[in-house]
Design a protein around this motif. Sequence first.
Motif, PDB file in Angstrom:
ATOM      1  N   ARG A 116       0.738  -1.265   0.202  1.00  0.00           N
ATOM      2  CA  ARG A 116      -0.065   0.107   0.192  1.00  0.00           C
ATOM      3  C   ARG A 116       1.007   1.166  -0.016  1.00  0.00           C
ATOM      4  O   ARG A 116       1.787   1.406   0.537  1.00  0.00           O
ATOM      5  CB  ARG A 116      -1.049   0.035   1.374  1.00  0.00           C
ATOM      6  CG  ARG A 116      -2.026  -0.919   0.939  1.00  0.00           C
ATOM      7  CD  ARG A 116      -3.202  -0.921   2.240  1.00  0.00           C
ATOM      8  NE  ARG A 116      -2.283  -1.882   3.466  1.00  0.00           N
ATOM      9  CZ  ARG A 116      -1.916  -1.284   4.676  1.00  0.00           C
ATOM     10  NH1 ARG A 116      -2.123  -0.123   4.744  1.00  0.00           N
ATOM     11  NH2 ARG A 116      -1.149  -1.935   5.295  1.00  0.00           N
ATOM     12  N   LYS A 117       0.527   2.337  -0.726  1.00  0.00           N
ATOM     13  CA  LYS A 117       1.131   3.743  -0.593  1.00  0.00           C
ATOM     14  C   LYS A 117       0.192   4.695  -0.741  1.00  0.00           C
ATOM     15  O   LYS A 117      -0.796   4.640  -1.667  1.00  0.00           O
ATOM     16  CB  LYS A 117       1.925   3.740  -1.763  1.00  0.00           C
ATOM     17  CG  LYS A 117       2.808   4.894  -2.002  1.00  0.00           C
ATOM     18  CD  LYS A 117       3.678   5.245  -0.975  1.00  0.00           C
ATOM     19  CE  LYS A 117       4.468   6.768  -0.981  1.00  0.00           C
ATOM     20  NZ  LYS A 117       5.199   6.929  -0.026  1.00  0.00           N
ATOM     21  N   SER A 118       0.213   5.521   0.055  1.00  0.00           N
ATOM     22  CA  SER A 118      -0.678   6.916  -0.107  1.00  0.00           C
ATOM     23  C   SER A 118       0.145   7.990   0.030  1.00  0.00           C
ATOM     24  O   SER A 118       1.243   8.192   0.748  1.00  0.00           O
ATOM     25  CB  SER A 118      -1.548   6.736   1.178  1.00  0.00           C
ATOM     26  OG  SER A 118      -1.340   6.392   2.318  1.00  0.00           O
ATOM     27  N   PHE A 119      -0.204   9.027  -0.686  1.00  0.00           N
ATOM     28  CA  PHE A 119       0.400  10.195  -0.455  1.00  0.00           C
ATOM     29  C   PHE A 119      -0.570  11.184   0.220  1.00  0.00           C
ATOM     30  O   PHE A 119      -1.518  11.513  -0.402  1.00  0.00           O
ATOM     31  CB  PHE A 119       0.606  10.999  -1.981  1.00  0.00           C
ATOM     32  CG  PHE A 119       1.535  10.278  -2.816  1.00  0.00           C
ATOM     33  CD1 PHE A 119       2.970  10.278  -2.476  1.00  0.00           C
ATOM     34  CD2 PHE A 119       1.304   9.494  -3.862  1.00  0.00           C
ATOM     35  CE1 PHE A 119       4.078   9.639  -3.425  1.00  0.00           C
ATOM     36  CE2 PHE A 119       2.193   8.637  -4.656  1.00  0.00           C
ATOM     37  CZ  PHE A 119       3.724   8.840  -4.328  1.00  0.00           C
ATOM     38  N   GLY A 120      -0.078  11.514   1.354  1.00  0.00           N
ATOM     39  CA  GLY A 120      -1.084  12.146   2.220  1.00  0.00           C
ATOM     40  C   GLY A 120      -2.431  11.495   2.167  1.00  0.00           C
ATOM     41  O   GLY A 120      -2.316  10.248   2.794  1.00  0.00           O
ATOM     42  N   LYS A 121      -3.445  11.970   1.825  1.00  0.00           N
ATOM     43  CA  LYS A 121      -4.883  11.286   1.961  1.00  0.00           C
ATOM     44  C   LYS A 121      -5.018  10.534   0.769  1.00  0.00           C
ATOM     45  O   LYS A 121      -6.235   9.733   0.823  1.00  0.00           O
ATOM     46  CB  LYS A 121      -5.991  12.298   2.248  1.00  0.00           C
ATOM     47  CG  LYS A 121      -6.142  12.853   3.602  1.00  0.00           C
ATOM     48  CD  LYS A 121      -7.193  13.654   3.867  1.00  0.00           C
ATOM     49  CE  LYS A 121      -7.215  14.400   5.191  1.00  0.00           C
ATOM     50  NZ  LYS A 121      -7.542  15.817   5.412  1.00  0.00           N
ATOM     51  N   THR A 122      -4.235  10.604  -0.098  1.00  0.00           N
ATOM     52  CA  THR A 122      -4.691   9.950  -1.677  1.00  0.00           C
ATOM     53  C   THR A 122      -4.086   8.450  -1.270  1.00  0.00           C
ATOM     54  O   THR A 122      -2.810   8.431  -1.286  1.00  0.00           O
ATOM     55  CB  THR A 122      -4.000  10.395  -2.630  1.00  0.00           C
ATOM     56  OG1 THR A 122      -4.093  11.920  -2.426  1.00  0.00           O
ATOM     57  CG2 THR A 122      -4.814  10.300  -3.869  1.00  0.00           C
ATOM     58  N   ASP A 123      -4.634   7.487  -1.474  1.00  0.00           N
ATOM     59  CA  ASP A 123      -4.366   6.121  -1.456  1.00  0.00           C
ATOM     60  C   ASP A 123      -4.046   5.777  -2.935  1.00  0.00           C
ATOM     61  O   ASP A 123      -5.149   5.645  -3.906  1.00  0.00           O
ATOM     62  CB  ASP A 123      -5.542   5.209  -1.136  1.00  0.00           C
ATOM     63  CG  ASP A 123      -5.529   5.302   0.434  1.00  0.00           C
ATOM     64  OD1 ASP A 123      -4.691   5.746   1.145  1.00  0.00           O
ATOM     65  OD2 ASP A 123      -6.800   5.322   1.109  1.00  0.00           O
TER      66      ASP A 123
ATOM     67  N   ARG B 109       8.698   5.162  -0.671  1.00  0.00           N
ATOM     68  CA  ARG B 109       8.629   4.283   0.499  1.00  0.00           C
ATOM     69  C   ARG B 109       6.917   3.848   0.744  1.00  0.00           C
ATOM     70  O   ARG B 109       6.378   4.729   1.165  1.00  0.00           O
ATOM     71  CB  ARG B 109       8.927   5.059   2.025  1.00  0.00           C
ATOM     72  CG  ARG B 109      10.413   5.276   1.872  1.00  0.00           C
ATOM     73  CD  ARG B 109      11.042   6.451   3.010  1.00  0.00           C
ATOM     74  NE  ARG B 109      11.136   5.857   4.233  1.00  0.00           N
ATOM     75  CZ  ARG B 109      12.277   5.160   4.808  1.00  0.00           C
ATOM     76  NH1 ARG B 109      13.287   4.915   3.978  1.00  0.00           N
ATOM     77  NH2 ARG B 109      12.189   4.735   5.829  1.00  0.00           N
ATOM     78  N   PRO B 110       6.948   2.670   0.684  1.00  0.00           N
ATOM     79  CA  PRO B 110       5.506   2.191   0.822  1.00  0.00           C
ATOM     80  C   PRO B 110       4.778   2.493   2.337  1.00  0.00           C
ATOM     81  O   PRO B 110       5.726   2.700   3.255  1.00  0.00           O
ATOM     82  CB  PRO B 110       5.464   0.649   0.630  1.00  0.00           C
ATOM     83  CG  PRO B 110       6.953   0.334   0.125  1.00  0.00           C
ATOM     84  CD  PRO B 110       7.710   1.577   0.490  1.00  0.00           C
ATOM     85  N   THR B 111       3.621   2.581   2.318  1.00  0.00           N
ATOM     86  CA  THR B 111       3.074   3.006   3.675  1.00  0.00           C
ATOM     87  C   THR B 111       2.463   1.569   4.308  1.00  0.00           C
ATOM     88  O   THR B 111       1.815   1.408   5.540  1.00  0.00           O
ATOM     89  CB  THR B 111       1.943   3.793   3.414  1.00  0.00           C
ATOM     90  OG1 THR B 111       1.300   3.671   2.324  1.00  0.00           O
ATOM     91  CG2 THR B 111       2.500   5.350   3.368  1.00  0.00           C
TER      92      THR B 111
END
Lengths: 286, 221
Positions: free
Chosen positions: A10-17, A54-56
Amino acid sequence: MALVNVSGLRKSFGKTDVLKGVDFQVERGEVISIIGPSGSGKTTMLRCVNLLERPTGGRIEVDSRVLCEEQANGSMTFADKAAIREAREHIGMVFQRFNLFPHMTAVENVIEAPIAVKNVPKPEATARAHELLEAVGLGHKGDSYPMQLSGGQQQRVAIARALAMDPTLMLFDEVTSAVDPELAGEILLVMKRLAEQGMTMLVVTHEMGFAAEVADRVLFIDHGRIVEQGPAADVLQNPSHERTKAFLHAVLDRAPMEAEVEEAAEGLVDDLLVRPERIGGDDDGS
Amino acid sequence: MSDWDWPVVGRSWDLLMEGTKLTLQLFAVSLILATLLGLILALMRMSSISPLRFISAGYVWVFRGIPVFVTLLFAFFVARDLPGLSWLTPIQAGMLGLGVDAAAYKAEIIRAGLLSVDPGQHEASEALGMTKRHYMRRIIVPQSIRVIVPTYMSNSILLLKATSVAVGIGLVELTGITRQLSNSTFRPVELFTAAAVIYLVLTTLLVVPQEYLERRFALKT
Ligand SMILES: Nc1ncnc2c1ncn2[C@@H]1O[C@H](COP(=O)(O)OP(=O)(O)OP(=O)(O)O)[C@@H](O)[C@H]1O
Ligand SMILES: [Mg+2]
């Protein structure tokens, strides 16, 4: 065991998944094409494999090295800097916009990392750079600066630069989309050669012809999930999901590229045959 | 018109050259200090360690906000009272003050240059397994120089001219000696014209390294 093991990525940028739980494996020697609409997360997924992103969440393992792992409490642990660098030595990456070092000649671009990272003596690195440049059809361009080369030539230098590290895995992110269409063929031909030499490759591409002809498997990704994956022929010719069908329908309206590759091959194949067995440092070139 | 006395310049030439020599010394040392300090500050500002970024930003904020003359007075009166710095001569205090002030500008110029390099260059270097230390030195800094040189050089011209504020802490550099000479000869117009021409020659000469550097770091097309 598989060379690449990705699970629950999973990866999100801020609130964007952007990636919402991606699982896939890549066997040694396998060529996988990643296709999908713009913004679906293909680039992000590829960049996670060498931790440029970097994955979340989730776990990534490449060549028995665990690069990141989600803990039971949901926090991420990453390999330390040195271990990440060590893993990257074995993962070549080719970018959409080449990212050659503009202040260095083609040869200097190719020898920089082997000398700096692997302590290869300069004469040896240089000899190998010449071999690699010859193998990608640019034996005569070693002293040229990137800005003196066409997009297709720059991208082939970038491939040679990645191969100079003797990677076990190569990542390609839409490597033909920043070059003139008539120059895409020469890049695709080099990649096809590389695939034939047994290189393990993850190829994000809009070139369905390449996917059909070269890839062992195709992953179709949409909205951050793998919607469908399987042998190239199945996914491309008999997609089982509506979204895959709609996507393929939209892109296949564009001209097929096999003709382009054949055309480029006419001019290039001689150059490439000089040392085809050297690509990927693999000596069994049949 | 006829009561001008241009030969006074010739008679004062040796002293004017003494002053010029000190001007150049102040300039050279403070430029080196400012450049090294500016580079360190720029790298600190781009570091992933937040206290370093904070210190660097604070430094730039303070010294860009203070007149160079005030910084110079601090260097002259305060720095020399500090425990480790009592050995500072007035000239060295001048170099320190000028350098510390100019470093704030150099830091911003160098930072802008480093940031102008395509992020793809960092990514390609990272993907090849290079250490940050290595690729900053070999990949990023050489490419930033092309962008840095023009602003760096015009800022250096400002620094060369700013050395004249050192008069204020009693240093007899070119402006200082000219003032003394004009006081003793009552020929300010002739002598300050001479000083102006000397400054103009010096600042013009700075174009030579600029052109060399621009050529050296131009991208080959
Ligand atoms: N650094 C970032 N910060 C914020 N959002 C980002 C970032 N990188 C990517 N995204 C977002 O993530 C989504 C997926 O982007 P990604 O580049 O992975 O798509 P893609 O499938 O490669 O698309 P394309 O085919 O256009 O290259 C997009 O919505 C994009 O806007
Ligand atoms: Mg993309």
